[in-house]
Design an enzyme around this catalytic site. Structure first.
Site, PDB file in Angstrom:
ATOM      1  CG  ASP A  50       1.456  -3.978  -6.823  1.00  0.00           C
ATOM      2  OD1 ASP A  50       0.627  -4.691  -7.415  1.00  0.00           O
ATOM      3  OD2 ASP A  50       2.230  -4.414  -5.950  1.00  0.00           O
ATOM      4  CG  HIS A  52       3.056  -0.483  -3.363  1.00  0.00           C
ATOM      5  ND1 HIS A  52       2.672  -0.995  -2.143  1.00  0.00           N
ATOM      6  CD2 HIS A  52       3.373  -1.555  -4.129  1.00  0.00           C
ATOM      7  CE1 HIS A  52       2.746  -2.312  -2.169  1.00  0.00           C
ATOM      8  NE2 HIS A  52       3.154  -2.681  -3.373  1.00  0.00           N
ATOM      9  CG  ASP A  78       0.037  -4.779  -3.041  1.00  0.00           C
ATOM     10  OD1 ASP A  78      -0.802  -5.304  -2.269  1.00  0.00           O
ATOM     11  OD2 ASP A  78       1.184  -5.222  -3.181  1.00  0.00           O
ATOM     12  CG  ASN A 110       0.877  -8.715  -0.832  1.00  0.00           C
ATOM     13  OD1 ASN A 110       0.724  -8.092  -1.881  1.00  0.00           O
ATOM     14  ND2 ASN A 110       2.036  -8.746  -0.202  1.00  0.00           N
ATOM     15  CG  HIS A 111       1.431  -4.316   0.760  1.00  0.00           C
ATOM     16  ND1 HIS A 111       2.254  -3.803   1.739  1.00  0.00           N
ATOM     17  CD2 HIS A 111       2.221  -5.081  -0.027  1.00  0.00           C
ATOM     18  CE1 HIS A 111       3.491  -4.234   1.537  1.00  0.00           C
ATOM     19  NE2 HIS A 111       3.497  -5.010   0.477  1.00  0.00           N
ATOM     20  CG  HIS A 160      -2.223  -8.439  -5.436  1.00  0.00           C
ATOM     21  ND1 HIS A 160      -1.846  -7.219  -5.947  1.00  0.00           N
ATOM     22  CD2 HIS A 160      -1.213  -8.824  -4.609  1.00  0.00           C
ATOM     23  CE1 HIS A 160      -0.672  -6.874  -5.434  1.00  0.00           C
ATOM     24  NE2 HIS A 160      -0.264  -7.836  -4.622  1.00  0.00           N
ATOM     25  CG  HIS A 234       2.260 -10.172  -5.648  1.00  0.00           C
ATOM     26  ND1 HIS A 234       2.257  -9.526  -4.429  1.00  0.00           N
ATOM     27  CD2 HIS A 234       2.661 -11.446  -5.383  1.00  0.00           C
ATOM     28  CE1 HIS A 234       2.649 -10.380  -3.485  1.00  0.00           C
ATOM     29  NE2 HIS A 234       2.901 -11.536  -4.034  1.00  0.00           N
TER      30      HIS A 234
END
Length: 303
Positions: A50, A52, A78, A110-111, A160, A234
């Site tokens: 990730d 982010h 992500d 998932n984001h 992910h 994740h």
């Protein structure tokens, strides 16, 4: 499209114009639509977790692991939300994909979802930086084209989140219809949301989506599919990287240092050379991100 000029522009902290971003998104969709749900990738390659929205830390990641195209990368999703520079992160990754499509593989997390980005920051960031939601729409349309997994030299699966009770073989991943918003249940959802846990088989996930999956499930999945390893992201890992289970058949890679500008964790990337020998490279937050510390909204980190 002058991709090299746009790359320099974004690295210098400027944004593409709305029209330029739309053009870029349309261009990358044409590349992504050709990719398999299980995209084959050859070693050598470096696997990342990730990001982010931590743009300055992404720049440090490239300093640590090497720049594209000299280094090949798989990013396991992500890219957006939580951090303050999701737009810059996603834009630079799209630009690198457009410029060097064979050297960088972008997986969905998932984001990469319209629903989550409206809650966890990316939508608001696009509104703030462009004055409307068009940029968010262009980017979230690309999300639907991102592939679900990658397989390195046929022996290491990158995804992910994790495994699904509906997916026993890699061929079953190939059959998923991916060009849509992430469903609330089923195999597509599970690949994005599931987590490994110190159990044998399956358990309900506290996240409210996906499953907790255990050692026996992972060992069987690897055996059936002739895999040496499942790489996933994740979950925040304080030490940057964590192997799971007695046979070390799964590894979590986390690539956002001092996550949310307050978690104090280190980050890592996992490199595979031509012989599939592994090397972990660790890195810590940049000075720019260090200066971003401040009050954060109380959103649970595990989403």
């Amino acid at each position: 499209m002058d991709l090299d000029q746009w790359i320099s522009k974004v690295k210098d902290g400027q944004h593409l114009s709305e029209d330029e971003l739309q053009l870029l998104c349309e261009y990358v969709k044409e590349i992504l639509i050709e990719e398999s749900n299980v995209q084959p990738v050859n070693s050598p390659v470096t696997v990342c977790g990730d990001i982010h929205g931590q743009f300055h830390d992404l720049m440090k990641l490239f300093q640590t692991g090497g720049h594209v195209p000299e280094t090949n990368y798989i990013f396991m999703g992500d890219f957006v939300d939580r951090g303050y520079n999701s737009l810059e992160v996603f834009t630079i990754l799209l630009l690198l994909k457009a410029r060097h499509p064979a050297n960088i593989t972008l997986l969905r997390g998932n984001h990469e979802s319209r629903q989550l980005t409206q809650v966890y920051g990316f939508y608001d960031e696009c509104q703030r930086k462009y004055g409307n939601a068009n940029a968010w729409r262009y980017c979230t349309d690309v999300f639907d084209y991102l592939t679900l997994s990658a397989i390195i030299d046929g022996t290491v699966l990158c995804v992910h989140g994790g495994l699904s009770p509906d997916v026993r073989t890699i061929d079953q991943i190939r059959l998923i219809e991916r060009n849509c918003e992430i469903p609330h249940e089923g195999p597509f959802c599970d690949l994005m949301w599931s987590d490994p846990e110190d159990i044998e088989t399956w358990a309900v996930s506290p996240r409210g989506a996906g499953w907790l999956f255990g050692s026996r499930v992972t060992t069987e999945f690897n055996h059936i599919n002739n895999l040496d390893l499942v790489c996933r992201a994740h979950q925040l890992v304080q030490e940057g990287l964590k192997y799971m289970f007695q046979d070390k058949g799964l590894v979590t890679v986390w690539s956002a240092p001092n996550y949310c500008y307050r978690c104090g964790n280190v980050a890592s990337i996992l490199s595979f050379n031509d012989n599939m020998e592994r090397e972990v490279k660790f890195f810590t937050e940049t000075e720019e991100n260090n200066q971003m510390r401040g009050p954060r909204t109380g959103v649970p980190y595990f989403l």
